[in-house]
Design a protein around this motif. Structure first.
Motif, PDB file in Angstrom:
ATOM      1  N   THR A   1       0.845  -1.198   0.000  1.00  0.00           N
ATOM      2  CA  THR A   1       0.000   0.000   0.000  1.00  0.00           C
ATOM      3  C   THR A   1       0.881   1.248   0.000  1.00  0.00           C
ATOM      4  OG1 THR A   1      -0.125  -0.034   2.421  1.00  0.00           O
ATOM      5  CG2 THR A   1      -1.926  -1.114   1.198  1.00  0.00           C
ATOM      6  N   ARG A   2       1.921   1.210  -0.790  1.00  0.00           N
ATOM      7  CA  ARG A   2       2.877   2.313  -0.816  1.00  0.00           C
ATOM      8  C   ARG A   2       2.205   3.622  -1.218  1.00  0.00           C
ATOM      9  NH1 ARG A   2       7.005   0.296  -4.735  1.00  0.00           N
ATOM     10  NH2 ARG A   2       5.368  -1.118  -5.344  1.00  0.00           N
ATOM     11  N   ARG A   3       2.800   4.716  -0.701  1.00  0.00           N
ATOM     12  CA  ARG A   3       2.305   6.055  -1.048  1.00  0.00           C
ATOM     13  C   ARG A   3       2.525   6.297  -2.536  1.00  0.00           C
ATOM     14  NH1 ARG A   3       5.810   9.935   2.168  1.00  0.00           N
ATOM     15  NH2 ARG A   3       7.338   8.388   1.584  1.00  0.00           N
ATOM     16  N   ASN A   4       1.659   7.075  -3.122  1.00  0.00           N
ATOM     17  CA  ASN A   4       1.815   7.457  -4.519  1.00  0.00           C
ATOM     18  C   ASN A   4       2.599   8.768  -4.548  1.00  0.00           C
ATOM     19  OD1 ASN A   4       1.635   7.679  -7.255  1.00  0.00           O
ATOM     20  ND2 ASN A   4      -0.499   8.344  -7.275  1.00  0.00           N
ATOM     21  N   VAL A   5       3.877   8.694  -4.901  1.00  0.00           N
ATOM     22  CA  VAL A   5       4.757   9.859  -4.911  1.00  0.00           C
ATOM     23  C   VAL A   5       4.969  10.299  -6.355  1.00  0.00           C
ATOM     24  CG1 VAL A   5       7.051  10.705  -4.300  1.00  0.00           C
ATOM     25  CG2 VAL A   5       5.885   9.086  -2.800  1.00  0.00           C
ATOM     26  N   ASP A   6       4.763  11.574  -6.606  1.00  0.00           N
ATOM     27  CA  ASP A   6       4.983  12.151  -7.929  1.00  0.00           C
ATOM     28  C   ASP A   6       6.443  12.595  -8.016  1.00  0.00           C
ATOM     29  OD1 ASP A   6       5.062  13.526 -10.295  1.00  0.00           O
ATOM     30  OD2 ASP A   6       3.269  14.725  -9.896  1.00  0.00           O
ATOM     31  N   PHE A   7       7.291  11.712  -8.538  1.00  0.00           N
ATOM     32  CA  PHE A   7       8.726  12.000  -8.607  1.00  0.00           C
ATOM     33  C   PHE A   7       9.023  13.198  -9.496  1.00  0.00           C
ATOM     34  CE2 PHE A   7       8.892   7.248  -7.896  1.00  0.00           C
ATOM     35  CZ  PHE A   7       9.150   7.360  -6.550  1.00  0.00           C
ATOM     36  N   ALA A   8       8.321  13.323 -10.599  1.00  0.00           N
ATOM     37  CA  ALA A   8       8.562  14.431 -11.523  1.00  0.00           C
ATOM     38  C   ALA A   8       8.276  15.774 -10.857  1.00  0.00           C
ATOM     39  CB  ALA A   8       7.705  14.262 -12.777  1.00  0.00           C
ATOM     40  N   ALA A   9       7.220  15.870 -10.074  1.00  0.00           N
ATOM     41  CA  ALA A   9       6.874  17.119  -9.409  1.00  0.00           C
ATOM     42  C   ALA A   9       7.902  17.504  -8.348  1.00  0.00           C
ATOM     43  CB  ALA A   9       5.488  17.012  -8.777  1.00  0.00           C
ATOM     44  N   ALA A  10       8.557  16.511  -7.745  1.00  0.00           N
ATOM     45  CA  ALA A  10       9.528  16.767  -6.679  1.00  0.00           C
ATOM     46  C   ALA A  10      10.898  17.188  -7.213  1.00  0.00           C
ATOM     47  CB  ALA A  10       9.674  15.531  -5.811  1.00  0.00           C
TER      48      ALA A  10
END
Length: 185
Positions: free
Chosen positions: A11-20
């Motif tokens: 149930t991993r968090r959905n992280v927006d790598f591009a936005a970071a």
């Protein structure tokens, strides 16, 4: 540990790598450092469900604290204000197994491997004397404990931050089969 539970539950968090990326390009502020093995199956960012920039991760086969690893962690503590160091070993570690072969059988290793393994042999020797049923598992955990101790005692920067209560230094064990991380004390 909550991140590891998310990893285990898938149930991993959905992280927006591009936005970071634009923010991360300006600097890093990892809240924790993880000294871990170079084993390709051990990925702290995944095992703890963390995003880029959250963890500062020096890696070396056998997750021991040599001069370069200590210096890297000192940088994390002194310059990046990291407040947690986790020494993360793992099940069935090949470097620890090689150290056991050297300690038990006087195995002859090629190239630069003896220099690397010499750092782990003290943990292997202690495990061999322990009478443990699973000597490799005991050696892995002893290597974690010795590395935690070495970080605190060998580094002026890490030792001082730890004594002042500004830094926690903990040991943990990653199980390759399950993905579970458990504390090692």
């Amino acid at each position: 540990m909550l991140g590891n539970q998310r990893f285990l539950d898938n149930t991993r968090r959905n992280v927006d790598f591009a936005a970071a990326r634009p923010t991360l390009a300006l600097g890093q502020h990892p809240y924790a450092a993880v000294l871990t093995c170079a084993d390709s199956r051990v990925v702290p960012e995944l095992a703890f469900d963390q995003a880029p920039g959250d963890l500062f991760v020096p890696r070396v086969a056998g997750n021991f604290a040599g001069e370069d690893e200590i210096a890297s962690l000192e940088y994390a503590v002194a310059s990046l204000n990291t407040r947690l160091i986790v020494v993360l070993g793992h099940s069935r570690c090949g470097a620890v197994d090689a150290a056991l072969a050297v300690a038990r059988d006087n195995a002859d290793l090629p190239g630069f491997l003896p220099k690397l393994i010499d750092n782990i042999v003290p943990a292997a020797n202690k495990a061999l004397l322990s009478g443990a049923d699973d000597v490799l598992a005991e050696a892995v955990n002893e290597n974690i404990r010795m590395t935690v101790s070495n970080l605190i005692t060998r580094s002026v920067v890490i030792g001082a931050a730890h004594r002042e209560g500004k830094l926690a230094v903990l040991g943990a064990h990653y199980d390759l089969a399950s993905g579970e991380v458990t504390p090692v004390s």
